[in-house]
Design an enzyme around this catalytic site. Structure first.
Site, PDB file in Angstrom:
ATOM      1  N   SER A   1     -14.914  -1.269  -3.557  1.00 40.32           N
ATOM      2  CA  SER A   1     -15.631  -2.435  -3.024  1.00 40.32           C
ATOM      3  C   SER A   1     -16.224  -2.182  -1.636  1.00 40.32           C
ATOM      4  CB  SER A   1     -14.693  -3.647  -2.991  1.00 40.32           C
ATOM      5  OG  SER A   1     -13.561  -3.372  -2.186  1.00 40.32           O
TER       6      SER A   1
ATOM      7  N   LYS B   1      -6.238   7.985  -2.528  1.00 36.56           N
ATOM      8  CA  LYS B   1      -7.427   7.384  -3.110  1.00 36.56           C
ATOM      9  C   LYS B   1      -7.265   7.331  -4.634  1.00 36.56           C
ATOM     10  CE  LYS B   1     -11.548   8.578  -1.828  1.00 36.56           C
ATOM     11  NZ  LYS B   1     -11.976   7.190  -2.043  1.00 36.56           N
ATOM     12  N   GLY B   2      -8.151   6.580  -5.274  1.00 34.63           N
ATOM     13  CA  GLY B   2      -8.118   6.534  -6.738  1.00 34.63           C
ATOM     14  C   GLY B   2      -7.784   5.170  -7.301  1.00 34.63           C
TER      15      GLY B   2
ATOM     16  N   GLY C   1      -9.745   2.952  -7.811  1.00 34.64           N
ATOM     17  CA  GLY C   1     -10.827   2.660  -8.765  1.00 34.64           C
ATOM     18  C   GLY C   1     -10.955   3.738  -9.832  1.00 34.64           C
TER      19      GLY C   1
ATOM     20  N   GLU D   1     -14.659  11.818  -6.546  1.00 31.75           N
ATOM     21  CA  GLU D   1     -14.629  11.553  -5.096  1.00 31.75           C
ATOM     22  C   GLU D   1     -14.151  12.798  -4.340  1.00 31.75           C
ATOM     23  OE1 GLU D   1     -13.762   6.763  -4.889  1.00 31.75           O
ATOM     24  OE2 GLU D   1     -12.071   8.101  -5.128  1.00 31.75           O
TER      25      GLU D   1
HETATM   26  C1  5RP Z   1     -11.790   4.533  -5.901  1.00 29.78           C
HETATM   27  C2  5RP Z   1     -11.272   4.701  -4.515  1.00 29.78           C
HETATM   28  C3  5RP Z   1     -11.659   3.663  -3.526  1.00 29.78           C
HETATM   29  O1  5RP Z   1     -12.311   4.268  -2.461  1.00 29.78           O
HETATM   30  C4  5RP Z   1     -10.413   2.965  -3.051  1.00 29.78           C
HETATM   31  O2  5RP Z   1      -9.751   2.431  -4.189  1.00 29.78           O
HETATM   32  C5  5RP Z   1     -10.722   1.847  -2.056  1.00 29.78           C
HETATM   33  O3  5RP Z   1     -11.400   0.808  -2.688  1.00 29.78           O
HETATM   34  P1  5RP Z   1     -11.733  -0.551  -1.935  1.00 29.78           P
HETATM   35  O4  5RP Z   1     -12.765  -0.251  -0.898  1.00 29.78           O
HETATM   36  O5  5RP Z   1     -12.252  -1.465  -3.044  1.00 29.78           O
HETATM   37  O6  5RP Z   1     -10.452  -1.080  -1.354  1.00 29.78           O
HETATM   38  O7  5RP Z   1     -10.574   5.628  -4.174  1.00 29.78           O
HETATM   39  O8  5RP Z   1     -11.278   5.529  -6.754  1.00 29.78           O
END
Ligand code: 5RP
Length: 234
Positions: free
Chosen positions: A35, A102-103, A105, A111
């Site tokens: 996001s 991370k991860g 999403g 990434e």
């Molecule tokens: C996706 C990621 C995102 O960068 C991480 O989940 C942060 O997301 P957000 O900005 O919605 O909090 O690693 O794989």
């Protein structure tokens, strides 16, 4: 007083705007996922429309690709540009050395590849992502080849981790990543030496990539209720 969600969304928008000031004409950009990264993509789109900024971008997920198209950001690939000038991405957890989890999403593999191909990696996050120790109330997402899941789960349990196969929302069964794999979210508790765990995990056949990003970020812009903090790699 503003509701909590309000300051968080404002903070994410503010760090995205600040981060995009670092984008220069002619840059090859890595587009993060999530996001906060979505605000970054919108902001780059705005600069393209209003300032005639010339960039090409490599998205880290299907989400980022669709957003880039929607915001009229010209896309390219690592085949055309194996070296990226700047990647701007989010994080689920970040410590004072700018090591990260991370991860959230499920986009961690692309990434990490895009971050590794980048001359500079700039992280954008709200202050709830800051931690003194990685792993505190935050599992590590790991992308796994579905064929290898039972084997990987066993190995991870032997390392002391508690893996949970991530389930899809609005689809029955486990999620499938943009690369056709599964994600397990592994609670390892607090990690005193995350780099050691990272190399142990990377030695397990079937693990495609881990959500531990060690020594990859150069700068982080952290948004809070009182403004933006800039953290540099020490
Ligand atoms: C996706 C990621 C995102 O960068 C991480 O989940 C942060 O997301 P957000 O900005 O919605 O909090 O690693 O794989």
């Amino acid at each position: 007083m503003k509701p909590k969600q309000d300051w968080k969304e404002q903070a994410k928008r503010a760090v995205a705007k600040e981060a995009v000031k670092n984008v220069k004409n002619g840059f090859i950009l890595g587009l993060g996922s999530g996001s906060t990264a979505a605000y970054v993509i919108k902001e780059i789109g705005k600069r393209i429309q209003t300032e005639n900024l010339k960039v090409y971008a490599i998205p880290t997920s299907y989400q980022a690709m669709l957003l880039a198209v929607e915001n009229r950001i010209p896309l390219t690939t690592l085949y055309e540009y194996p070296e990226i000038d700047l990647t701007i991405d989010g994080a689920d957890q970040i410590d004072k050395n700018l090591n990260m989890i991370k991860g959230g999403g499920a986009a961690l593999t692309r990434e990490k590849i895009v971050a590794s191909a980048s001359k500079k990696v700039l992280i954008v996050a709200d202050e709830t992502k800051l931690t003194d120790k990685l792993g505190k109330n935050c599992p590590v997402p790991i992308e796994v080849l579905p064929f290898a899941l039972p084997h990987v789960i066993k190995k991870i349990e032997k390392l002391g981790g508690k893996p949970v196969l991530r389930q899809a929302k609005n689809k029955v069964g486990p999620i499938i990543t943009d690369n056709g794999n599964s994600i397990i979210d592994v609670d390892f508790g607090i990690m005193e030496i995350p780099e050691k765990l990272e190399s142990l995990l990377k030695s397990i056949p079937g693990i495609v990539e881990t959500g531990l990003f060690i020594n990859m970020a150069d700068t982080a812009l952290i948004g809070g209720e009182k403004g933006i903090k800039r953290l540099k790699k020490v």
